[in-house]
Design an enzyme around this catalytic site. Structure first.
Site, PDB file in Angstrom:
ATOM      1  N   ARG A   1       0.822  -1.224   0.000  1.00 58.17           N
ATOM      2  CA  ARG A   1       0.000   0.000   0.000  1.00 58.17           C
ATOM      3  C   ARG A   1       0.850   1.266   0.000  1.00 58.17           C
ATOM      4  O   ARG A   1       0.453   2.268  -0.582  1.00 58.17           O
ATOM      5  CB  ARG A   1      -0.956  -0.013   1.192  1.00 58.17           C
ATOM      6  CG  ARG A   1      -2.081  -1.005   0.943  1.00 58.17           C
ATOM      7  CD  ARG A   1      -3.217  -0.791   1.893  1.00 58.17           C
ATOM      8  NE  ARG A   1      -4.384  -1.511   1.406  1.00 58.17           N
ATOM      9  CZ  ARG A   1      -5.251  -2.144   2.185  1.00 58.17           C
ATOM     10  NH1 ARG A   1      -5.088  -2.125   3.487  1.00 58.17           N
ATOM     11  NH2 ARG A   1      -6.284  -2.753   1.668  1.00 58.17           N
TER      12      ARG A   1
ATOM     13  N   LYS B   1     -19.831 -13.511   2.143  1.00 57.86           N
ATOM     14  CA  LYS B   1     -20.967 -12.633   2.430  1.00 57.86           C
ATOM     15  C   LYS B   1     -21.853 -12.345   1.220  1.00 57.86           C
ATOM     16  O   LYS B   1     -21.470 -11.590   0.331  1.00 57.86           O
ATOM     17  CB  LYS B   1     -20.467 -11.325   3.035  1.00 57.86           C
ATOM     18  CG  LYS B   1     -19.940 -11.513   4.442  1.00 57.86           C
ATOM     19  CD  LYS B   1     -19.275 -10.254   4.950  1.00 57.86           C
ATOM     20  CE  LYS B   1     -17.862 -10.498   5.403  1.00 57.86           C
ATOM     21  NZ  LYS B   1     -16.803 -10.017   4.555  1.00 57.86           N
TER      22      LYS B   1
ATOM     23  N   GLY C   1      -8.853  -7.324  -1.283  1.00 57.98           N
ATOM     24  CA  GLY C   1      -8.978  -8.276  -0.179  1.00 57.98           C
ATOM     25  C   GLY C   1      -8.552  -9.687  -0.523  1.00 57.98           C
ATOM     26  O   GLY C   1      -7.456  -9.915  -1.028  1.00 57.98           O
TER      27      GLY C   1
ATOM     28  N   GLY D   1     -13.702  -3.011  -0.331  1.00 58.00           N
ATOM     29  CA  GLY D   1     -15.037  -2.421  -0.195  1.00 58.00           C
ATOM     30  C   GLY D   1     -15.298  -1.370  -1.265  1.00 58.00           C
ATOM     31  O   GLY D   1     -16.369  -1.329  -1.876  1.00 58.00           O
TER      32      GLY D   1
HETATM   33  P1  AMP Z   1     -15.855 -12.197   1.557  1.00 62.14           P
HETATM   34  O1  AMP Z   1     -15.270 -11.202   2.512  1.00 62.14           O
HETATM   35  O2  AMP Z   1     -17.316 -12.219   1.551  1.00 62.14           O
HETATM   36  O3  AMP Z   1     -15.262 -12.063   0.167  1.00 62.14           O
HETATM   37  O4  AMP Z   1     -15.416 -13.631   2.079  1.00 62.14           O
HETATM   38  C1  AMP Z   1     -14.099 -14.100   2.100  1.00 62.14           C
HETATM   39  C2  AMP Z   1     -14.053 -15.318   2.981  1.00 62.14           C
HETATM   40  O5  AMP Z   1     -14.957 -16.269   2.484  1.00 62.14           O
HETATM   41  C3  AMP Z   1     -12.713 -16.030   3.046  1.00 62.14           C
HETATM   42  O6  AMP Z   1     -12.167 -15.858   4.320  1.00 62.14           O
HETATM   43  C4  AMP Z   1     -13.059 -17.496   2.790  1.00 62.14           C
HETATM   44  O7  AMP Z   1     -12.450 -18.391   3.700  1.00 62.14           O
HETATM   45  C5  AMP Z   1     -14.548 -17.515   2.989  1.00 62.14           C
HETATM   46  N1  AMP Z   1     -15.201 -18.610   2.249  1.00 62.14           N
HETATM   47  C6  AMP Z   1     -15.106 -18.882   0.940  1.00 62.14           C
HETATM   48  N2  AMP Z   1     -15.804 -19.976   0.635  1.00 62.14           N
HETATM   49  C7  AMP Z   1     -16.361 -20.426   1.778  1.00 62.14           C
HETATM   50  C8  AMP Z   1     -17.187 -21.531   2.116  1.00 62.14           C
HETATM   51  N3  AMP Z   1     -17.577 -22.396   1.183  1.00 62.14           N
HETATM   52  N4  AMP Z   1     -17.568 -21.677   3.396  1.00 62.14           N
HETATM   53  C9  AMP Z   1     -17.163 -20.778   4.338  1.00 62.14           C
HETATM   54  N5  AMP Z   1     -16.392 -19.719   4.086  1.00 62.14           N
HETATM   55  C10 AMP Z   1     -15.986 -19.537   2.816  1.00 62.14           C
END
Ligand code: AMP
Length: 392
Positions: free
Chosen positions: A35, A197, A349, A372
């Site tokens: 960064r 999410k 991220g 974000g």
């Molecule tokens: P996000 O911030 O929504 O992009 O989520 C990222 C996180 O989603 C990462 O830490 C992954 O470990 C988690 N993730 C991805 N696939 C799965 C899954 N099938 N079950 C639980 N967590 C997941």
């Protein structure tokens, strides 16, 4: 169009430069300086043009309190090392000491303020604090893309108390590339969305449904959609609150003629841990099992789609990629995206860590510096940290 830093006269002016120096720190040691490196173009430019530079950033979430472990001091040292110049670090954000330091700046001097989030008003976009930040400042330059979706005093508020505000080179580049995904995109255009999410991705899917040809959905968020399609998802992630939204989005996709593909096979475990036994399921997942990665058949079908694309936007891993055993889907998709004859844009991220882990980051057209912020941009929302800047 917003004014860019090289379109204004900054020589001899006191410039407040907001950057995103929110680097990972462990025991006061910077773990990854990306960064800081990304902000160097704008810093070096302003410095070479003879600006008196006051740089500001946040670091972590001190919630309005001075937290020594979240001080920007190590960042000041690293910045000084990278640009081979002294970086003045008064150790405060506002106040008499800072005012004096600002006043005694000479052309080409660089000062880094302490973590702006040590002050309560910052995240509330407090006017009094914004005015304090703007004291003695002629021009505001925002180059903190990763913070531009936040209406905070050092990102947005300050713009009201200076005569001129402009964007830095990093933000200009982010807008240039992310706009490729939102305005007249090259076709075939595929968006790949994953991660945990559903809530965060719904606005993105909604906006992109008018633009993309195909949507590939993987990761934990896929299971809410799969359940809505009538599949059994065992103990996999499920977002009851956004179940109806998932259904609505699938209906809209069908209406728009957008192909929406989901995992057809799943790497599953009973518990998410390194030494868990893996069981593979096709279509339905047995009770008690959690889907943690996309299976081989899904990888193959997603790769086939990526092979047809001219533009790919990707945000969110295909599984729990932090655990090696469950990272194959994400790694394979990263490689397919990187090696394709296409423009690839990756949101911040986890997807960025994933392409790094797969060793293919140098083959990606654009890796966004804001998780974000890039999601909000792709959702079609205006970012307050960009909207507040002066128009050309
Ligand atoms: P996000 O911030 O929504 O992009 O989520 C990222 C996180 O989603 C990462 O830490 C992954 O470990 C988690 N993730 C991805 N696939 C799965 C899954 N099938 N079950 C639980 N967590 C997941």
């Amino acid at each position: 169009m917003k004014v860019r830093v090289d379109q204004i006269d900054v020589s001899g002016k006191t410039v407040f430069l907001r950057v995103d120096f929110n680097v990972p720190l462990k025991d006061g040691v910077i773990q990854d300086n990306t960064r800081i490196v990304k902000a160097l173009d704008t810093i070096k430019y302003l410095n070479s043009m003879g600006a008196k530079l006051v740089i500001a950033s946040h670091l972590g979430r001190p919630k309005g309190e001075r937290k020594p472990e979240l001080s920007l001091k190590p960042v000041a040292e690293e910045l000084s090392r990278l640009i081979s110049r002294e970086v003045i670090f008064p150790g405060e954000v506002i106040g008499e000491k800072v005012d004096k330091a600002k006043e005694s700046l000479k052309e080409g001097d660089i000062l880094l303020l302490e973590n702006v989030r040590f002050i309560k008003g910052e995240t509330k976009n407090d006017e009094t604090f914004a005015k304090e930040l703007a004291k003695g400042i002629d021009i505001y330059v925002n180059d903190a893309f990763g913070a531009s979706h936040r209406a905070h005093s050092s990102v947005v508020g300050i713009a009201s108390y200076v005569k001129l505000s402009a964007m830095g080179f990093l933000i200009a580049k982010e807008i240039e590339y992310l706009s490729m995904a939102t305005e007249n995109p090259k076709k075939p255009y595929i968006a790949i969305l994953g991660g945990a999410k559903v809530k965060d991705k719904i606005p993105v899917i909604k906006n992109l449904l008018d633009k993309v040809d195909t949507l590939l959905i993987g990761g934990g968020m896929a299971y809410t959609f799969l359940k809505a399609k009538g599949f059994k998802i065992g103990k996999s992630l499920f977002d009851a609150e956004h179940f109806e939204d998932a259904k609505t989005l699938m209906e809209k996709a069908e209406k728009n003629g957008v192909k929406m593909l989901f995992p057809i096979d799943h790497v599953c475990v009973k518990e998410i841990k390194e030494d868990a036994d893996i069981k593979l399921f096709e279509k339905n997942i047995e009770d008690g099992y959690i889907g943690v990665d996309i299976g081989e058949k899904t990888i193959k079908s997603f790769k086939e789609e990526i092979g047809k694309a001219k533009l790919v936007v990707w945000n969110g891993p295909m599984g729990v990629f932090e655990i090696d055993k469950f990272s194959k889907g994400t790694t394979e998709i990263a490689k397919a995206v990187a090696n394709g004859d296409l423009i690839s844009i990756i949101g911040g991220g986890d997807s960025v860590s994933a392409v790094k882990k797969a060793g293919v980051s140098d083959k990606i057209t654009h890796i966004s510096t804001g998780g974000g912020a890039s999601l909000e941009f792709l959702s079609g929302k205006k970012l307050p940290g960009i909207e507040c800047l002066s128009d050309k």
